[in-house]
Write a protein that holds these residues in place. Structure first.
Motif, mmCIF file in Angstrom:
data_model
loop_
_atom_site.group_PDB
_atom_site.id
_atom_site.type_symbol
_atom_site.label_atom_id
_atom_site.label_comp_id
_atom_site.label_asym_id
_atom_site.label_seq_id
_atom_site.Cartn_x
_atom_site.Cartn_y
_atom_site.Cartn_z
ATOM 1 N N ILE A 1 -18.173 3.711 4.728
ATOM 2 C CA ILE A 1 -18.173 4.476 5.979
ATOM 3 C C ILE A 1 -16.753 4.558 6.529
ATOM 4 O O ILE A 1 -16.291 5.624 6.955
ATOM 5 C CB ILE A 1 -19.124 3.838 7.010
ATOM 6 C CG1 ILE A 1 -20.572 3.923 6.508
ATOM 7 C CG2 ILE A 1 -18.986 4.519 8.369
ATOM 8 C CD1 ILE A 1 -21.567 3.157 7.364
ATOM 9 N N ALA A 2 -16.039 3.432 6.522
ATOM 10 C CA ALA A 2 -14.671 3.406 7.038
ATOM 11 C C ALA A 2 -13.749 4.293 6.209
ATOM 12 O O ALA A 2 -12.902 5.012 6.754
ATOM 13 C CB ALA A 2 -14.151 1.970 7.057
ATOM 14 N N ALA A 3 -13.902 4.252 4.888
ATOM 15 C CA ALA A 3 -13.055 5.058 4.015
ATOM 16 C C ALA A 3 -13.277 6.551 4.259
ATOM 17 O O ALA A 3 -12.318 7.334 4.337
ATOM 18 C CB ALA A 3 -13.328 4.717 2.549
ATOM 19 N N ASP B 1 -5.001 3.218 -2.702
ATOM 20 C CA ASP B 1 -4.979 2.182 -1.671
ATOM 21 C C ASP B 1 -6.349 1.537 -1.497
ATOM 22 O O ASP B 1 -6.440 0.352 -1.153
ATOM 23 C CB ASP B 1 -4.508 2.769 -0.335
ATOM 24 C CG ASP B 1 -2.989 2.784 -0.227
ATOM 25 O OD1 ASP B 1 -2.328 2.161 -1.078
ATOM 26 O OD2 ASP B 1 -2.469 3.414 0.717
ATOM 27 N N PHE B 2 -7.404 2.297 -1.721
ATOM 28 C CA PHE B 2 -8.756 1.731 -1.668
ATOM 29 C C PHE B 2 -8.892 0.629 -2.719
ATOM 30 O O PHE B 2 -9.435 -0.443 -2.442
ATOM 31 C CB PHE B 2 -9.788 2.824 -1.917
ATOM 32 C CG PHE B 2 -11.216 2.380 -1.748
ATOM 33 C CD1 PHE B 2 -11.854 2.493 -0.520
ATOM 34 C CD2 PHE B 2 -11.935 1.857 -2.815
ATOM 35 C CE1 PHE B 2 -13.174 2.086 -0.353
ATOM 36 C CE2 PHE B 2 -13.261 1.452 -2.666
ATOM 37 C CZ PHE B 2 -13.876 1.571 -1.428
ATOM 38 N N ASN B 3 -8.390 0.888 -3.915
ATOM 39 C CA ASN B 3 -8.438 -0.126 -4.968
ATOM 40 C C ASN B 3 -7.549 -1.318 -4.636
ATOM 41 O O ASN B 3 -7.872 -2.468 -4.965
ATOM 42 C CB ASN B 3 -8.020 0.474 -6.304
ATOM 43 C CG ASN B 3 -9.085 1.376 -6.893
ATOM 44 O OD1 ASN B 3 -10.271 1.229 -6.590
ATOM 45 N ND2 ASN B 3 -8.682 2.323 -7.728
ATOM 46 N N ARG B 4 -6.436 -1.052 -3.961
ATOM 47 C CA ARG B 4 -5.527 -2.144 -3.616
ATOM 48 C C ARG B 4 -6.121 -3.054 -2.541
ATOM 49 O O ARG B 4 -5.935 -4.269 -2.595
ATOM 50 C CB ARG B 4 -4.171 -1.586 -3.174
ATOM 51 C CG ARG B 4 -3.359 -1.053 -4.348
ATOM 52 C CD ARG B 4 -2.050 -0.424 -3.940
ATOM 53 N NE ARG B 4 -1.333 0.054 -5.124
ATOM 54 C CZ ARG B 4 -0.228 0.789 -5.094
ATOM 55 N NH1 ARG B 4 0.297 1.139 -3.929
ATOM 56 N NH2 ARG B 4 0.342 1.176 -6.209
ATOM 57 N N LEU C 1 -7.514 2.194 8.444
ATOM 58 C CA LEU C 1 -8.717 1.876 7.681
ATOM 59 C C LEU C 1 -9.192 0.463 8.000
ATOM 60 O O LEU C 1 -10.391 0.234 8.213
ATOM 61 C CB LEU C 1 -8.448 2.017 6.182
ATOM 62 C CG LEU C 1 -9.574 1.567 5.242
ATOM 63 C CD1 LEU C 1 -10.849 2.378 5.488
ATOM 64 C CD2 LEU C 1 -9.154 1.685 3.785
ATOM 65 N N ASP C 2 -8.262 -0.478 8.042
ATOM 66 C CA ASP C 2 -8.621 -1.863 8.327
ATOM 67 C C ASP C 2 -9.277 -1.984 9.701
ATOM 68 O O ASP C 2 -10.264 -2.707 9.860
ATOM 69 C CB ASP C 2 -7.369 -2.744 8.277
ATOM 70 C CG ASP C 2 -7.689 -4.215 8.462
ATOM 71 O OD1 ASP C 2 -7.934 -4.898 7.459
ATOM 72 O OD2 ASP C 2 -7.710 -4.673 9.623
ATOM 73 N N VAL C 3 -8.758 -1.266 10.684
ATOM 74 C CA VAL C 3 -9.306 -1.322 12.039
ATOM 75 C C VAL C 3 -10.715 -0.744 12.078
ATOM 76 O O VAL C 3 -11.638 -1.340 12.647
ATOM 77 C CB VAL C 3 -8.382 -0.578 13.029
ATOM 78 C CG1 VAL C 3 -9.071 -0.382 14.373
ATOM 79 C CG2 VAL C 3 -7.074 -1.345 13.213
ATOM 80 N N PHE D 1 0.824 -1.201 0.000
ATOM 81 C CA PHE D 1 0.000 0.000 0.000
ATOM 82 C C PHE D 1 0.865 1.261 0.000
ATOM 83 O O PHE D 1 2.001 1.254 0.471
ATOM 84 C CB PHE D 1 -0.919 0.001 1.225
ATOM 85 C CG PHE D 1 -1.837 -1.179 1.301
ATOM 86 C CD1 PHE D 1 -2.973 -1.243 0.487
ATOM 87 C CD2 PHE D 1 -1.583 -2.240 2.162
ATOM 88 C CE1 PHE D 1 -3.829 -2.341 0.550
ATOM 89 C CE2 PHE D 1 -2.430 -3.329 2.233
ATOM 90 C CZ PHE D 1 -3.549 -3.388 1.417
ATOM 91 N N GLU D 2 0.297 2.346 -0.519
ATOM 92 C CA GLU D 2 1.018 3.620 -0.544
ATOM 93 C C GLU D 2 1.308 4.123 0.863
ATOM 94 O O GLU D 2 2.378 4.684 1.126
ATOM 95 C CB GLU D 2 0.194 4.681 -1.298
ATOM 96 C CG GLU D 2 0.169 4.513 -2.788
ATOM 97 C CD GLU D 2 -0.520 5.669 -3.487
ATOM 98 O OE1 GLU D 2 -0.231 5.895 -4.677
ATOM 99 O OE2 GLU D 2 -1.343 6.363 -2.853
ATOM 100 N N ASP D 3 0.354 3.956 1.765
ATOM 101 C CA ASP D 3 0.468 4.462 3.132
ATOM 102 C C ASP D 3 0.070 3.343 4.090
ATOM 103 O O ASP D 3 -1.113 3.142 4.369
ATOM 104 C CB ASP D 3 -0.440 5.683 3.304
ATOM 105 C CG ASP D 3 -0.253 6.390 4.631
ATOM 106 O OD1 ASP D 3 0.139 5.721 5.612
ATOM 107 O OD2 ASP D 3 -0.499 7.614 4.695
ATOM 108 N N GLY D 4 1.058 2.629 4.588
ATOM 109 C CA GLY D 4 0.799 1.482 5.452
ATOM 110 C C GLY D 4 0.053 1.829 6.733
ATOM 111 O O GLY D 4 -0.942 1.175 7.067
ATOM 112 N N PRO D 5 0.501 2.853 7.482
ATOM 113 C CA PRO D 5 -0.208 3.218 8.720
ATOM 114 C C PRO D 5 -1.657 3.622 8.474
ATOM 115 O O PRO D 5 -2.544 3.274 9.253
ATOM 116 C CB PRO D 5 0.623 4.389 9.264
ATOM 117 C CG PRO D 5 2.005 4.138 8.731
ATOM 118 C CD PRO D 5 1.777 3.573 7.363
ATOM 119 N N ARG D 6 -1.899 4.347 7.384
ATOM 120 C CA ARG D 6 -3.278 4.716 7.061
ATOM 121 C C ARG D 6 -4.103 3.479 6.726
ATOM 122 O O ARG D 6 -5.269 3.373 7.123
ATOM 123 C CB ARG D 6 -3.306 5.697 5.883
ATOM 124 C CG ARG D 6 -4.719 6.147 5.493
ATOM 125 C CD ARG D 6 -4.697 7.056 4.270
ATOM 126 N NE ARG D 6 -4.158 6.372 3.099
ATOM 127 C CZ ARG D 6 -3.833 6.995 1.964
ATOM 128 N NH1 ARG D 6 -3.964 8.304 1.870
ATOM 129 N NH2 ARG D 6 -3.350 6.303 0.944
#
Length: 250
Positions: free
Chosen positions: A117-119, A134-137, A60-62, A51-56
């Motif tokens: 909602i999460a995004a 990253d959403f697409n990934r 998002l996953d959480v 992903f472009e931004d791992g922490p983000r």
């Protein structure tokens, strides 16, 4: 429920849901098993720089996972989750729904409602376009659900693969829930939600929830041909609920 702040916390909670379902022979374990696989893949993707931004992406996953986990605990405690999850959990521990129905109705609620909602939440106050790649990934990972479903279910009911090829009625049913359509709809919803004034967002989410819950009827109340096929599949499914959960988790 313990606090959920990291992707490891998510995995811990999903493993708890999975084990509880195995111990109690509960069909809630079907979706949890598949979701646990996906979460582990997301964790691996973050670690490998996918992903472009791992922490983000972890954030998002959480946020994304917590919506499912909280809905699950609401259901377990006799409370009412979102309409979409209420429809999904309505299938729990009833005889006739097949494993595939349990999986798809969970995917419907989680991707078509929760993901958007999460995004929007993770990008609050920031341009949504920054998240799009990253959403697409993450959806490349989510899209593997379809292949996983067919492969895992073949071990539960070996004739399924032949049946899927033989009947276009079943193919049309699956096409309606293709991950590409779910992804595009979730992104459009996320962007629209982010553009909605904060005071109006609960109403906007409620309207989306109602729409997604209605879409679940394609899964829970299909036409008679699909119902007949489902009945054949259900009678041919091998093993107890706990054994089928373990097959999905293997």
């Amino acid at each position: 429920m313990k606090p959920i702040n990291t992707i490891d916390d998510v995995i811990r909670e999903l493993e708890y849901i999975l084990q509880y379902a195995i111990d109690h022979n509960s069909t809630t374990g079907y979706f949890a098993a598949l979701y646990l696989k996906v979460t582990k893949k997301v964790k691996q993707g973050i670690a490998e720089g996918f992903f472009e931004d791992g922490p983000r992406m972890e954030k998002l996953d959480v946020i994304f996972a917590k919506r499912y986990i909280e809905a699950y605990h609401q259901f377990r405690n006799g409370k009412t989750p979102s309409m979409a999850w209420t429809r999904a959990f309505a299938l729990t521990d009833t005889f006739w729904p097949i494993v595939l129905q349990h999986l798809l109705v969970g995917m419907n609620a989680h991707i078509n409602l929760d993901l958007g909602i999460a995004a929007a939440e993770v990008q609050r106050g920031k341009p949504m376009d920054d998240l799009h790649t990253d959403f697409n990934r993450i959806n490349q990972i989510l899209s593997s659900l379809v292949a996983d479903v067919e492969r895992d279910l073949s071990s539960i009911w070996p004739f399924l693969a032949k049946l899927l090829r033989w009947t276009r009625h079943f193919d049309n049913f699956l096409i309606d829930f293709s991950m590409e359509l779910a992804r595009d709809g979730a992104w459009k919803f996320a962007v629209a939600l982010a553009d909605t004034p904060e005071k109006q967002q609960p109403k906007f989410i409620a309207a989306r929830d109602e729409k997604v819950a209605k879409k679940a009827e394609i899964i829970t109340q299909p036409g008679w041909i699909v119902r007949l096929l489902f009945a054949i599949i259900r009678l041919g499914e091998k093993g107890s609920v706990a054994q089928k959960i373990q097959d999905l988790n293997s």
